[in-house]
Write an enzyme that holds these catalytic residues in place. Structure first.
Site, short mmCIF file in Angstrom:
data_model
loop_
_atom_site.label_atom_id
_atom_site.label_comp_id
_atom_site.label_asym_id
_atom_site.label_seq_id
_atom_site.Cartn_x
_atom_site.Cartn_y
_atom_site.Cartn_z
N GLY A 48 -9.89 -3.31 -13.04
CA GLY A 48 -11.06 -4.17 -13.21
C GLY A 48 -10.76 -5.61 -13.57
O GLY A 48 -11.64 -6.34 -14.05
N GLY A 55 -6.78 -5.48 -8.21
CA GLY A 55 -7.16 -4.67 -7.06
C GLY A 55 -8.46 -5.12 -6.42
O GLY A 55 -8.50 -6.08 -5.65
N THR A 56 -9.52 -4.44 -6.80
CA THR A 56 -10.84 -4.64 -6.20
C THR A 56 -11.26 -6.12 -6.14
O THR A 56 -11.91 -6.54 -5.18
CB THR A 56 -11.88 -3.82 -6.99
N LYS A 88 0.85 -1.20 0.00
CA LYS A 88 0.00 0.00 0.00
C LYS A 88 0.89 1.24 0.00
O LYS A 88 1.97 1.23 0.59
CB LYS A 88 -0.87 -0.03 1.26
N CYS A 131 -1.75 11.40 -6.38
CA CYS A 131 -2.25 11.81 -5.09
C CYS A 131 -2.45 13.32 -5.07
O CYS A 131 -1.74 14.06 -5.74
CB CYS A 131 -1.34 11.34 -3.97
N ASN A 163 5.36 1.14 -2.86
CA ASN A 163 4.65 2.21 -3.56
C ASN A 163 4.69 3.47 -2.69
O ASN A 163 4.39 3.40 -1.50
CB ASN A 163 3.22 1.75 -3.83
N LEU A 183 -5.13 7.64 1.31
CA LEU A 183 -3.75 7.21 1.59
C LEU A 183 -3.43 7.09 3.07
O LEU A 183 -2.36 7.48 3.53
CB LEU A 183 -2.74 8.16 0.91
C1 LIG Z 1 -9.66 0.58 -1.52
C2 LIG Z 1 -8.59 0.95 -2.52
C3 LIG Z 1 -7.39 1.49 -2.07
C4 LIG Z 1 -6.40 1.85 -2.97
N1 LIG Z 1 -5.23 2.36 -2.50
C5 LIG Z 1 -4.23 2.67 -3.37
C6 LIG Z 1 -2.97 3.13 -2.91
O1 LIG Z 1 -2.74 3.26 -1.70
N2 LIG Z 1 -2.01 3.42 -3.82
C7 LIG Z 1 -2.20 3.27 -5.17
O2 LIG Z 1 -1.28 3.52 -5.95
N3 LIG Z 1 -3.39 2.82 -5.63
C8 LIG Z 1 -4.41 2.52 -4.78
N4 LIG Z 1 -5.59 2.04 -5.26
C9 LIG Z 1 -5.78 1.87 -6.71
C10 LIG Z 1 -5.50 0.43 -7.14
O3 LIG Z 1 -4.15 0.07 -6.91
C11 LIG Z 1 -5.82 0.22 -8.63
O4 LIG Z 1 -4.99 1.04 -9.41
C12 LIG Z 1 -7.26 0.54 -8.97
O5 LIG Z 1 -8.11 0.13 -7.94
C13 LIG Z 1 -7.72 -0.10 -10.27
O6 LIG Z 1 -7.65 -1.51 -10.20
P1 LIG Z 1 -8.91 -2.46 -9.87
O7 LIG Z 1 -10.04 -2.03 -10.76
O8 LIG Z 1 -8.42 -3.84 -10.12
O9 LIG Z 1 -9.24 -2.22 -8.45
C14 LIG Z 1 -6.61 1.67 -4.36
C15 LIG Z 1 -7.81 1.11 -4.80
C16 LIG Z 1 -8.80 0.75 -3.91
C17 LIG Z 1 -10.08 0.16 -4.42
#
Ligand SMILES: Cc1cc2nc3c(=O)[nH]c(=O)nc-3n(C[C@H](O)[C@H](O)[C@H](O)COP(=O)(O)O)c2cc1C
Ligand SMILES: Cc1cc2nc3c(=O)[nH]c(=O)nc-3n(C[C@H](O)[C@H](O)[C@H](O)COP(=O)(O)OP(=O)(O)OC[C@H]3O[C@@H](n4cnc5c(N)ncnc54)[C@H](O)[C@@H]3O)c2cc1C
Ligand code: FES
Lengths: 291, 282
Positions: free
Chosen positions: A232, A253-254, A33, A118, A87, A61
């Site tokens: 996604g 991610g999700t 994270k 950010c 990261n 964050l």
């Molecule tokens: C709850 C949550 C927290 C996230 N925290 C971060 C983070 O701390 N740093 C970062 O670079 N991306 C963060 N992301 C973005 C994810 O790394 C990713 O780029 C984004 O969710 C798209 O991928 P997904 O559709 O598979 O979730 C976060 C996403 C979610 C849903």
């Protein structure tokens, strides 16, 4: 890397919780994270809202800062037989530079990912990742302060993603990851209030996949460095789309929240896909979309 | 914590729109503590994808556990359509449960509506520990008295309030508490229900110097402490409902001023020092 599948930053913590539910050693890499120089509280709740085929988050964050991370989380991550990517995000060029210097000294780090989407940063609140000039500067500042492989994570909230990709490449990025979340909003029709305490948040999940595939494809046309496709991905065929568009690896991610076995299922699914289609190596499908 | 594919061996519509499921899992039934929850992948339906959290309502020791839920949206609607012998993908048991010190003698259990779900499991545990307790149950009306009989069977003396006065005290469970608390004088209050009710109960508990633990509901994604999405505002900063909670000591909770009813989404939507930020980066 054993395989091209890893978690997306912020959706896997430091792996501690998920290590109880799945085999981290099967992953291609571990991505922590986002950490910042100083601890951050994160945003006011509610921080989550489910929407059609996706979710909005406004975590902000939240993290304990780099010192705490290096002392308490990194040692845990290092124990696995998997490369660890840290990261980072900063409020200024100096913060990115200082984080890179500190991480560069640490034994056992395989790479640094710059989160440059950010908010509330020095340049009047414009995200580093939304301006090719700032993106280039922050990448250069990081590059100057670390020998480690440098991945720059791009935001999709821009008009011309290729321009940003070229800027960070010329500033010395070794790889690009994309996409981070899309800014979105959801409103409660009973109370007339936004569903997130922060009003807006980042959209993730299947809803953003077509955007992510398009952006990976565009970036793959304009730079030569490796691309980590994110957005996604929930199954092996989703991942295959990203490889065909030009990604050399993918991050999930999700989908981890829905099924903690998503990544290991994707790893097995990719192997099966390659066998089924008569390929021996994932490299044979990278960028092979027939346009 | 485990991820399991578990068989449903019992399903009952205990009142219109409220269902009880009996789910086989020796592991969860053995390890679960009152106040903990399970994160359930509701059978795929239209327009939702995340898991839904449900309190562990009761255990059949060494064999199965139960959840009690109300249909309020798409996830619970899909879950209400499962059939006996279907399997459910479940992660659990999760969160911290209610805490009780060894020497506790008397407790008051206050449930508003579906708040009965975690408290019945707690009631069974208190019986086992020979703790004297008083259930105090709030309902809309006489025909919706969820689990009243079960609490009455287990508790020392059971209090009930209905909003329309069709049974027991006429009014809310909070009114009833305020009228009776000086007689009952419990050492501890355990409560679960709508956040507005919990806040008022905590005020009464404060006034009488009674320890009070409540189970808070927030929106959840991961359910296991990873995403940091289920934050509650406490005196010690943000705490995660799924991992640090869902049970919190009310002395730690900072209740939001007018914000707390918002979408029922957070038991603690109050302001804090952190400046609001637009955050596309999570
Ligand atoms: C709850 C949550 C927290 C996230 N925290 C971060 C983070 O701390 N740093 C970062 O670079 N991306 C963060 N992301 C973005 C994810 O790394 C990713 O780029 C984004 O969710 C798209 O991928 P997904 O559709 O598979 O979730 C976060 C996403 C979610 C849903
Ligand atoms: C730790 C924890 C334990 C829980 N235990 C139980 C339990 O034992 N039994 C139970 O029935 N529920 C319980 N809940 C609440 C349950 O998780 C939600 O009702 C469920 O997630 C709603 O999903 P949905 O898709 O049906 O509704 P959604 O589509 O997510 O929401 C539909 C509408 O209902 C509203 N809503 C959301 N939750 C509730 C709610 N609880 N009551 C009324 N309206 C709501 C939403 O704001 C929205 O307007 C618990 C929640 C938490 C965090
Ligand atoms: S739901 Fe993810 S941290 Fe609680």
């Amino acid at each position: 890397m054993k395989n091209p599948v890893m978690p997306a930053s912020g959706t896997f913590g430091a792996g501690r919780e998920y290590s109880e539910l799945m085999d981290i050693n099967r992953l291609g890499a571990l991505v922590a994270k986002t950490v910042t120089l100083k601890p951050r509280d994160g945003n006011i709740p509610p921080r989550l809202c489910e929407v059609s085929s996706g979710m909005l988050n406004s975590i902000g964050l939240q993290n304990e800062g780099i010192d705490h991370f290096l002392k308490h989380d990194f040692p845990f991550m290092k124990e696995f037989d998997v490369p660890v990517i840290i990261n980072i995000a900063g409020n200024s060029l100096e913060e990115y530079a200082q984080l890179c210097r500190e991480i560069d000294r640490v034994e056992g780090v395989s790479g640094i990912e710059l989160n440059i989407s950010c908010p509330n940063i020095k340049a009047g609140g414009i995200a580093f990742g939304a301006s090719s000039k700032l993106a280039e500067q922050v990448t250069a500042a990081a590059r100057y302060n670390t020998q480690l492989p440098l991945i720059v994570k791009l935001t999709p909230n821009v008009y011309n993603i290729s321009k940003i990709a070229r800027a960070v490449t010329s500033a010395g990025a070794d790889a690009i990851s994309l996409i981070n979340t899309m800014v979105g909003m959801s409103i409660d029709t009973n109370t007339f209030k936004p569903n997130l305490g922060n009003i807006t948040g980042g959209l993730s999940g299947p809803a953003i996949k077509p955007i992510a595939v398009r952006m990976v494809w565009e970036v793959a046309q304009s730079v030569k460095i490796p691309i980590i496709g994110i957005g996604g991905i929930s199954n092996a065929l989703d991942a295959v789309e990203f490889f065909l568009a030009g990604a050399t690896a993918v991050a999930v991610g999700t989908a981890n929240f829905i099924n903690p076995l998503t990544m290991t299922d994707i790893i097995s699914g990719l192997e099966a896909y390659l066998v089924d289609k008569g390929f021996t190596d994932i490299g044979q499908i990278i960028g092979k979309v027939k346009t | 914590m485990l991820q399991i594919k578990a068989d449903i061996i019992g399903k009952e519509e205990v009142m219109p729109g409220v269902f009880n499921l009996i789910i086989v899992s020796p592991e969860i039934s053995r390890n679960a503590r009152p106040g903990q929850f399970v994160h359930v992948l509701c059978p795929s339906g239209d327009g939702f994808m995340l898991r839904r959290p449900f309190s562990i309502h009761r255990v059949v020791p060494g064999r199965a556990f139960e959840i009690l839920f109300q249909v309020v949206g798409k996830g619970t609607e899909a879950l209400s359509r499962v059939k006996i012998h279907d399997t459910l993908d479940i992660i659990g048991p999760l969160g911290t449960g209610f805490k009780y010190s060894e020497d506790i003698k008397s407790a008051l259990l206050i449930a508003g509506g579906l708040g009965a779900a975690p408290l019945l499991f707690l009631a069974e545990e208190l019986v086992e520990r020979q703790v004297l307790f008083y259930p105090m149950l709030g309902y809309k009306t006489k025909t919706q008295m969820l689990r009243y009989i079960d609490f009455k069977r287990l508790g020392k003396k059971t209090y009930a309030a209905t909003e329309d006065g069709s049974f027991g005290h006429e009014g809310t469970v909070v009114d009833l508490l305020n009228r009776t608390v000086h007689n009952i004088r419990p050492e501890i209050i355990y409560a679960c229900g709508p956040v507005g009710m919990l806040k008022k109960i905590s005020e009464t508990a404060d006034e009488f110097g009674i320890e009070c633990q409540v189970s808070l509901e927030t929106k959840m994604a991961c359910g296991i402490g990873v995403c940091l999405g289920c934050a509650c505002v406490t005196r010690q900063g943000y705490k995660m409902a799924c991992k640090d909670g869902p049970v919190f000591d009310t002395r730690d909770i900072l209740w939001g001023a007018e914000d707390y009813e918002k979408g029922r989404a957070s038991g603690c939507g109050c302001d804090n020092e952190a400046p609001p930020e637009t955050d596309s980066a999570g």
